[in-house]
Scaffold this active site. Sequence first.
Site, PDB file in Angstrom:
ATOM      1  N   ARG A  38       1.984  14.256   8.580  1.00  0.00           N
ATOM      2  CA  ARG A  38       3.067  13.763   9.445  1.00  0.00           C
ATOM      3  C   ARG A  38       3.653  14.940  10.223  1.00  0.00           C
ATOM      4  NH1 ARG A  38       5.847   9.048   8.107  1.00  0.00           N
ATOM      5  NH2 ARG A  38       6.921   9.380  10.090  1.00  0.00           N
ATOM      6  N   ARG A  92      14.652   5.535  14.428  1.00  0.00           N
ATOM      7  CA  ARG A  92      14.183   4.609  13.373  1.00  0.00           C
ATOM      8  C   ARG A  92      15.220   3.491  13.303  1.00  0.00           C
ATOM      9  NH1 ARG A  92      11.970   5.617   7.328  1.00  0.00           N
ATOM     10  NH2 ARG A  92      10.164   6.015   8.620  1.00  0.00           N
ATOM     11  N   CYS A 131       1.425   4.902   3.054  1.00  0.00           N
ATOM     12  CA  CYS A 131       2.374   5.650   3.886  1.00  0.00           C
ATOM     13  C   CYS A 131       3.514   6.239   3.066  1.00  0.00           C
ATOM     14  CB  CYS A 131       2.912   4.745   4.993  1.00  0.00           C
ATOM     15  SG  CYS A 131       3.652   3.225   4.368  1.00  0.00           S
ATOM     16  N   ASP A 154       0.775  -0.720   1.467  1.00  0.00           N
ATOM     17  CA  ASP A 154       2.184  -0.425   1.742  1.00  0.00           C
ATOM     18  C   ASP A 154       3.014  -1.373   0.865  1.00  0.00           C
ATOM     19  OD1 ASP A 154       4.590   0.397   2.896  1.00  0.00           O
ATOM     20  OD2 ASP A 154       4.299  -0.710   4.768  1.00  0.00           O
ATOM     21  N   HIS A 195       4.946   1.342  13.395  1.00  0.00           N
ATOM     22  CA  HIS A 195       5.204   2.696  12.871  1.00  0.00           C
ATOM     23  C   HIS A 195       4.120   3.622  13.440  1.00  0.00           C
ATOM     24  CE1 HIS A 195       6.841   5.814  10.544  1.00  0.00           C
ATOM     25  NE2 HIS A 195       6.637   5.390   9.317  1.00  0.00           N
ATOM     26  N   GLN A 213       3.183   7.183  11.913  1.00  0.00           N
ATOM     27  CA  GLN A 213       2.470   7.099  10.647  1.00  0.00           C
ATOM     28  C   GLN A 213       1.002   6.731  10.892  1.00  0.00           C
ATOM     29  OE1 GLN A 213       3.820   7.512   7.228  1.00  0.00           O
ATOM     30  NE2 GLN A 213       1.610   7.714   6.996  1.00  0.00           N
TER      31      GLN A 213
HETATM   32  N1   CP Z   1       6.166   6.948   5.513  1.00  0.00           N
HETATM   33  C1   CP Z   1       7.429   7.098   5.956  1.00  0.00           C
HETATM   34  O1   CP Z   1       7.754   6.863   7.121  1.00  0.00           O
HETATM   35  O2   CP Z   1       8.292   7.582   5.013  1.00  0.00           O
HETATM   36  P1   CP Z   1       9.860   7.665   5.140  1.00  0.00           P
HETATM   37  O3   CP Z   1      10.407   6.270   5.119  1.00  0.00           O
HETATM   38  O4   CP Z   1      10.280   8.467   3.938  1.00  0.00           O
HETATM   39  O5   CP Z   1      10.229   8.361   6.423  1.00  0.00           O
HETATM   40  N1  NVA Z   2       6.706  -1.049   5.789  1.00  0.00           N
HETATM   41  C1  NVA Z   2       7.590  -0.022   5.286  1.00  0.00           C
HETATM   42  C2  NVA Z   2       7.133   1.322   5.747  1.00  0.00           C
HETATM   43  C3  NVA Z   2       7.945   2.466   5.219  1.00  0.00           C
HETATM   44  C4  NVA Z   2       7.472   3.787   5.725  1.00  0.00           C
HETATM   45  C5  NVA Z   2       9.001  -0.295   5.763  1.00  0.00           C
HETATM   46  O1  NVA Z   2       9.188  -0.664   6.927  1.00  0.00           O
HETATM   47  O2  NVA Z   2       9.928  -0.164   4.954  1.00  0.00           O
END
Ligand code: CP
Ligand code: NVA
Length: 314
Positions: free
Chosen positions: A299, A109, A271, A231, A136, A139
Amino acid sequence: MKIPSVNTRHLLKVTDFSSEEIINLFSLAQSLKKAQKKGKKHHLLKGKVLGMIFEKSSTRTRVSFETGIYHLGGTGLFLGKNDLQIGRGEPISDTAAVLSRYLDGIMIRTFEHSKAEDFAKYGSIPVINGLTDDYHPCQALTDYFTMFEKLSKFKGTKLAYIGDGNNMAHSLMLCGAMLGVSVSIASPADYAPNKEITDEARSIAARNGSEIVITESIDEAAKNADVLYTDVWASMGQEDEAEKRAKSFDGYCISMDLIKRNAPEAYVMHCLPAHRGEEITAEVLDSDHSIIFDEAENRLHVQKAIMTVLMNSR
Ligand code: CP
Ligand code: NVA
């Protein structure tokens, strides 16, 4: 349990899989979910080690990957942003080469998508994108798996996304297009999804009999949708813009009124993490429309399937 074979070594974007591979992945996820619910052992990755690099915060991704690899008989290694020498300037190329000598897979990530691509380029083990600024995929795959659990079909369905044209919007458009789901995105003009990714999604959708619509109107997007999705207005890394964005996104919210006006039977997805009162009202999030916590649970099951198909034979 039958492990489907896939033509990709990595999952950086949903388009790394073919549509058929995604359907097979969902079957495996469903079997894994059943096995776990029945308490049946499913050690498909016995003894394998997944490195999990987190340069941004996480609740769901971290816990579901770590729990998932454990269920599969392997181990997860959490590597926070201050744990690796990358933070002190060691090149990704060297890091990826070294980690490939220890691990069986990497979940990353990070910010720039190119960093995840570099891990894939310089390492020799599967790399799974656990969120970048642009995509993502874990997700989005989970979201369509969850949608199928509820609707039992993809063709002829519509998902409406209300909000920022961000990593989620991109992955939802691409994955929807691959599965024949029509996707409408409503964003303020300055926050529309990336043009190239939109064009890519449109050409995939055209082959699969669905369409991608980009609009500024939340009502146009939401009209007759089967799923309404949203989101946060400011993603991780955009904290400095939060105030400005709050003004631009005012009204880009899933409320009971929006649902009643346009899609009274729709399921609602997010999400997470959510900001109640901004992109979604508390009333909607906690209503019967919401399948948000099913989505969060899935997930675990979908990522177990992803790890299994990518890491099983290596
Ligand atoms: N939806 C998602 O990826 O959540 P986190 O940021 O908690 O991993
Ligand atoms: N768009 C958000 C998604 C979090 C799961 C981010 O990137 O922070």
